[in-house]
Design an enzyme around this catalytic site. Structure first.
Site, PDB file in Angstrom:
ATOM      1  N   GLY A  27       5.218  -2.234  12.454  1.00  0.00           N
ATOM      2  CA  GLY A  27       4.717  -1.032  13.106  1.00  0.00           C
ATOM      3  C   GLY A  27       4.539  -1.224  14.595  1.00  0.00           C
ATOM      4  N   SER A  28       3.649  -0.449  15.181  1.00  0.00           N
ATOM      5  CA  SER A  28       3.477  -0.426  16.625  1.00  0.00           C
ATOM      6  C   SER A  28       2.522  -1.520  17.092  1.00  0.00           C
ATOM      7  CB  SER A  28       2.925   0.934  17.068  1.00  0.00           C
ATOM      8  OG  SER A  28       1.586   1.085  16.626  1.00  0.00           O
ATOM      9  N   VAL A  29       2.594  -1.818  18.369  1.00  0.00           N
ATOM     10  CA  VAL A  29       1.698  -2.813  18.969  1.00  0.00           C
ATOM     11  C   VAL A  29       0.232  -2.378  18.860  1.00  0.00           C
ATOM     12  CG1 VAL A  29       1.070  -3.988  21.116  1.00  0.00           C
ATOM     13  CG2 VAL A  29       3.487  -3.698  20.503  1.00  0.00           C
ATOM     14  N   THR A  53      -1.229  -0.528  16.627  1.00  0.00           N
ATOM     15  CA  THR A  53      -1.660  -0.672  15.236  1.00  0.00           C
ATOM     16  C   THR A  53      -1.846  -2.133  14.883  1.00  0.00           C
ATOM     17  OG1 THR A  53      -0.475   1.351  14.633  1.00  0.00           O
ATOM     18  CG2 THR A  53      -1.109  -0.112  12.840  1.00  0.00           C
ATOM     19  N   GLY A  54      -0.944  -2.989  15.358  1.00  0.00           N
ATOM     20  CA  GLY A  54      -1.086  -4.415  15.110  1.00  0.00           C
ATOM     21  C   GLY A  54      -2.370  -4.971  15.686  1.00  0.00           C
ATOM     22  N   CYS A  98      12.821  -1.150  16.222  1.00  0.00           N
ATOM     23  CA  CYS A  98      12.235  -2.131  17.148  1.00  0.00           C
ATOM     24  C   CYS A  98      13.309  -3.016  17.742  1.00  0.00           C
ATOM     25  CB  CYS A  98      11.187  -2.971  16.430  1.00  0.00           C
ATOM     26  SG  CYS A  98      11.818  -3.951  15.058  1.00  0.00           S
ATOM     27  N   GLU A 126       5.484  -7.602  12.613  1.00  0.00           N
ATOM     28  CA  GLU A 126       6.745  -7.253  13.262  1.00  0.00           C
ATOM     29  C   GLU A 126       6.477  -5.971  14.029  1.00  0.00           C
ATOM     30  OE1 GLU A 126      11.120  -5.508  12.182  1.00  0.00           O
ATOM     31  OE2 GLU A 126      10.263  -6.953  10.760  1.00  0.00           O
ATOM     32  N   LYS A 145       1.306  -0.574   1.406  1.00  0.00           N
ATOM     33  CA  LYS A 145       0.944   0.744   1.928  1.00  0.00           C
ATOM     34  C   LYS A 145       2.183   1.362   2.558  1.00  0.00           C
ATOM     35  CE  LYS A 145      -1.026   2.309   5.810  1.00  0.00           C
ATOM     36  NZ  LYS A 145      -0.375   3.653   5.907  1.00  0.00           N
ATOM     37  N   GLU A 194       7.898   1.203  25.326  1.00  0.00           N
ATOM     38  CA  GLU A 194       8.778   1.465  24.184  1.00  0.00           C
ATOM     39  C   GLU A 194       8.737   2.958  23.859  1.00  0.00           C
ATOM     40  OE1 GLU A 194       9.769  -0.309  19.779  1.00  0.00           O
ATOM     41  OE2 GLU A 194       7.674  -0.043  20.320  1.00  0.00           O
TER      42      GLU A 194
END
Length: 470
Positions: free
Chosen positions: A234-236, A238-239, A291, A256, A183, A394
């Site tokens: 991606g972002s925290v 989203t994870g 990151c 990551e 994606k 961040e």
């Protein structure tokens, strides 16, 4: 001097969904505009996959899986090396597409496709390591293990280096015998679509799919029962959302995620190298959107003032915002208008909480070529305190926070590399990746390791076999 291809010729001609070896229109006919962050203009519209599209792509990938896993390791390595060769051939046009669609300067993006190709070659060479073991027998029992692929794997990649991530992150799961669905980042999908075009004839149909989309696409991939593993750069937040979505099917994940990285300088630091490391470590070239950016800089009081002065001079000399597709540009914009507003809000909070704005802090003016783009001046705060928002969160933008320290205990509370709570530590340099060296984060910066044998094996599962010799 690198000769750039014509932009119109470089852009992908397909804007749909690629799966089963063919291009498809989205079932709900949904398309989304994608932008040039350098001037805010619309480039084109790209298909958006929803649950129905994801199901069709996953079914195609699942159908392709048995034949793909059954080919010999030598044959599979040949496919990966061919993909690397094709990507290298198109490296300049892929870099140009990413410069246009992400805002990262073309001069810095030229290496991204070659990094992706290097990953494909690396994991092609590691395929023989996908192997089992024999276990010492007990009397009349014989035991051995097999390493087998998982099945269909989904990889969601970030917008700061789309083709490097998409091209490089397909390598390990394909090498292990899985089929892969990528994606692309919703903000910058164009290089991934071009990647699908140039690799369409390399892999058998269904082995590689490219599904542009936003949240519904990601949700469908993370909940589909035939997707056996899902990964994210991606972002925290989203994870965490993907982890929750994947829980019902007990899908393994590899993340990551974000980072609030620190550069810690001791009193005996080489000042010239320190100034260089601080300046480069922030990744101002791509507007701090990394990151790995060292956005927190801890300087000892013995050299703080001198280093800050030299860093400010160096930043102003090196980083000039400009058109991303111009080879002379040394600093690009952030990815979107929303990102620009978010970063400016962080800058406002830094000023409100009492940090000293030493450099930047606003939108550059006086350059008509970049009017309407999502640019922010390289920004440096000094006198930053740990409780401040710019010190804790961040920012993912071109904002550096500088702290002054005198007591080692107050800044670190431990001294040795072995006690620093981070997944990757650089000593006397910043930010480099090395194929074969595990890359990943501790705590909320990620889960799992990439760019190494561990990544390859994480896309396999172990089957134990017992044979009775009685």
């Amino acid at each position: 001097m690198t000769r750039l291809p014509d932009l119109e010729e470089a852009l992908p001609t397909h804007h749909g969904l690629f799966y089963g070896g063919k291009w498809h229109s989205p079932c709900q006919k949904q398309y989304r505009e994608t932008f040039n962050p350098g001037n805010g203009s619309v480039i084109t519209s790209v298909a958006q996959a929803d649950h129905e599209d994801v199901d069709a792509a996953v079914q195609a990938a699942a159908e392709a899986y048995p034949a793909w896993r059954a080919i010999t390791p030598t044959q599979r390595a040949g496919y990966l090396r061919k993909a690397a060769e094709v990507i290298r051939k198109h490296a300049t046009e892929l870099a140009l597409i990413d410069a246009l669609n992400t805002g990262n300067p073309i001069a810095e993006m030229l290496s991204d496709a070659n990094v992706a190709a290097a990953n494909l070659d690396y994991f092609a060479g590691l395929i023989p390591m996908v192997k089992g073991e024999t276990i010492p027998r007990e009397n009349d029992q014989f035991h051995y293990t097999l390493r087998e692929p998982l099945g269909v794997v989904a990889r969601i990649v970030a917008y700061n280096h789309p083709v490097m991530f998409a091209g490089g992150k397909i390598a390990a799961p394909l090498a292990a015998g899985n089929t892969v669905i990528v994606k692309p980042p919703e903000q910058a999908p164009l290089s991934c679509l071009r990647l699908a075009e140039i690799l369409a004839d390399v892999f058998p149909p269904g082995v590689l799919s490219i599904l542009p989309g936003s949240v519904p696409c990601g949700q469908a991939l993370s909940t589909h029962p035939l997707v056996k593993k899902i990964t994210l750069i991606g972002s925290v937040p989203t994870g965490k959302a993907i982890q929750r979505s994947a829980a019902d099917t007990l899908k393994p994940t590899l993340f990551e995620l974000g980072g609030k990285n620190a550069l810690l300088a001791f009193p005996d630091a080489d000042i010239d190298r320190l100034v260089d490391g601080i300046t480069r470590g922030m990744n101002f070239t791509w507007a701090g959107q990394s990151c790995g950016s060292t956005s927190r800089v801890f300087l000892h009081e013995s050299h703080h003032d001198e280093v800050v002065l030299r860093v400010l001079e160096r930043i102003q000399a090196l980083y000039k915002p400009g058109l991303p597709t111009d080879m002379a540009t040394t600093m690009g914009p952030v990815i979107s208008k929303a990102a620009q507003e978010r970063v400016l809000d962080f800058i406002a909070s830094g000023k409100q909480e009492g940090a000293h704005l030493a450099l930047g802090g606003g939108i550059p003016t006086g350059n008509a070529a970049i009017e309407g783009g999502y640019f922010i001046k390289p920004t440096v705060f000094t006198n930053v305190q740990p409780h401040m928002r710019i010190a804790r969160e961040e920012i993912f933008g071109p904002v550096m926070s500088v702290f002054k320290w005198k007591d080692e205990e107050e800044v670190l509370r431990q001294r040795t590399v072995g006690k620093i709570d981070a997944g990757f530590i650089w000593v006397n340099q910043v930010g480099r990746h090395f194929l074969g060296v595990p890359f990943g984060g501790y705590k909320e910066s990620g889960a799992g390791r990439e760019e190494c044998l561990e990544e390859l094996l994480s896309f396999t599962q172990t089957k134990s076999v017992n044979i009775s010799l009685a």
